[in-house]
Write an enzyme that holds these catalytic residues in place. Sequence first.
Site, PDB file in Angstrom:
ATOM      1  N   ASP A 202      34.710 -70.452  64.850  1.00 28.19           N
ATOM      2  CA  ASP A 202      33.669 -70.069  65.812  1.00 28.19           C
ATOM      3  C   ASP A 202      33.905 -68.625  66.196  1.00 28.19           C
ATOM      4  OD1 ASP A 202      32.226 -69.633  68.331  1.00 28.19           O
ATOM      5  OD2 ASP A 202      31.835 -71.785  68.248  1.00 28.19           O
TER       6      ASP A 202
ATOM      7  N   ALA B 132      19.539 -87.198  68.020  1.00 33.96           N
ATOM      8  CA  ALA B 132      19.218 -87.341  69.447  1.00 33.96           C
ATOM      9  C   ALA B 132      18.567 -88.680  69.751  1.00 33.96           C
ATOM     10  CB  ALA B 132      18.283 -86.212  69.870  1.00 33.96           C
TER      11      ALA B 132
ATOM     12  N   GLU C 142      11.705 -81.447  55.939  1.00 33.82           N
ATOM     13  CA  GLU C 142      11.577 -82.744  56.598  1.00 33.82           C
ATOM     14  C   GLU C 142      10.109 -83.074  56.855  1.00 33.82           C
ATOM     15  OE1 GLU C 142      14.029 -82.937  60.084  1.00 33.82           O
ATOM     16  OE2 GLU C 142      15.875 -82.583  58.974  1.00 33.82           O
TER      17      GLU C 142
ATOM     18  N   ASP D  98      22.075 -85.750  58.426  1.00 28.73           N
ATOM     19  CA  ASP D  98      21.025 -86.215  59.323  1.00 28.73           C
ATOM     20  C   ASP D  98      19.826 -85.274  59.282  1.00 28.73           C
ATOM     21  OD1 ASP D  98      19.960 -87.981  61.354  1.00 28.73           O
ATOM     22  OD2 ASP D  98      20.345 -86.401  62.815  1.00 28.73           O
TER      23      ASP D  98
ATOM     24  N   ALA E 154      23.429 -80.666  62.048  1.00 35.18           N
ATOM     25  CA  ALA E 154      23.001 -79.481  62.799  1.00 35.18           C
ATOM     26  C   ALA E 154      21.569 -79.101  62.455  1.00 35.18           C
ATOM     27  CB  ALA E 154      23.959 -78.328  62.514  1.00 35.18           C
TER      28      ALA E 154
ATOM     29  N   HIS F  11      17.051 -87.704  60.730  1.00 35.67           N
ATOM     30  CA  HIS F  11      17.117 -86.845  61.910  1.00 35.67           C
ATOM     31  C   HIS F  11      17.233 -87.685  63.188  1.00 35.67           C
ATOM     32  CE1 HIS F  11      16.135 -82.439  63.028  1.00 35.67           C
ATOM     33  NE2 HIS F  11      16.930 -82.968  63.941  1.00 35.67           N
TER      34      HIS F  11
END
Length: 526
Positions: free
Chosen positions: A169, A281, A259, A254, A229, A278
């Site tokens: 990071d 969430a 898409e 995911d 992500a 996806h």
Amino acid sequence: MKVLISDSLSERGVEILKKAGLTVDVKTKLTPAQLIEEIPNYDALIIRSGTKVTKDVIAAAKNLKVVGRAGSGLDNVDLPAATKRGIVVMNTPGGNTVTTAEHSFSLLMSMARQVPQANASVKSGKWEKNKFMGMEIFNKTIGIVGIGQIGSYVAKLAQGANMTVIAYDAFLSPENAKKLGVEVVDLETLFSRADIITLHVPLTTETKHMINAAAIQKMKHGVRIINCARGGIVNETDLFDALKSGKVAAAAFDVFEKEPVDPANPLLTLDNFICTPHLGAATTEAQENVAWAIAEQVVDFLVRGVVRYAVNLPSVPADLLPKVQPYVELAEKIGAFLGQTVEGGIEKVTIEYHGEAGDLQTSPITLAAIKGLLAPILEETVNYVNAPSIAKERGIEVNEAKSSDAGNFSSLISIKVKAGGQTKVVSGSIFNKKEPRFVEIDGMSLEVVPEGHMLYLFNEDKPGVIGGLGQLLAKNQINISRMQLGRERAGGKAISVVGIDSVVSPEVLKDLKSLPHVLSVKRVKL
């Protein structure tokens, strides 16, 4: 006032809007043409990931005041077009953190033990006990690319499973890494050491296809890769080849570059590739949280005039906004430029206001600078509200300074960033009362129009550098829109900021870096 909800939203969110006295229409699965036809009638639009708020939708939105995203990602909203029209765009950052991290870890476990494949086998009437040999994750090394809110929670889950956690990071300081209990390494080291790699970065020009054939070659034989992500971070063609050869033992996605995923996508033919549509969430708790949050935010804005979690508007009194807004834009662009060009963990940021800029209300300008700096790297959407807290969480010291001396300008903003043991400085001013310009980079004077795709070159001041650059870009059909040059002295170090009309591929970027006298090249998108 009227609110249109164009994607599925928890009933709790709808009730909050109605109780506030707003008229609410729920119309999901609208085609782009139908949305353009409907949108002129509404003051607010609430979406999730399905609705595309394009510039055409915004152009048709005669009464639209706010777009609310129930979630964090805003890939489906044309932010520049909304900002230009004065439409506030807000989201619900953090609402999906836990659920997305848990989904990443569930894919990790499913991949390690081949759960989907074994499940399908049993349901087809087979009992292939010896076929699905799994892998323990105990004592394995997981490499987390991007250790923001979601990546940090994945690290906690991995530590709970007795995994060794390493992370890459650009913004994580050694002190903060120590608090998280992770070892910060460079990307190549992560590739070479990790048994499992999980991705938690945004999709930018720098991260697009960051996992490609060249990157995979640096990884362990038998590595496993997870992407919850953004689609496009992994080159799917290169991954397919690596999964076929066994270089990558397994992968779990995911998200996809396109898409809904094309049924003909070759990845779907492989037994060592598992995927979900996806769902990061997609938990009851997360959807309740984001529905409640975005409904409350829209009510606050439409009924009480309070702006919360706006990604394109700082909290500035209406009478001061026209004067402050150009400086907000300038500061955010300087921050974004620095965020894409500095190297190493950011330790300290100083925003200096010179001349007339020091007489302004500087707090929203400082917020914009921090937002711009953090946004290019972090996977969570950074906004004017959460930028200071994210900086604090990451151990980044933020300071302001003021001076009456602006040199040759009536007003000037300078942003200094200390990162990786070095300090980088960019200064800017406002031309013609509303046009932001960079006027100095690391002590070298120039005049940069900060917009669009750009290349930032650091080079030796020698003949042929610009010629070589131009020839290479022309060879690859990349047009130069503008070019600004600066140097410390004749024959010393020099910089070039080159505006281009299209994105430079990683291959072309590599060729640019190999040109004579070129010391470094960075891609920048503003």
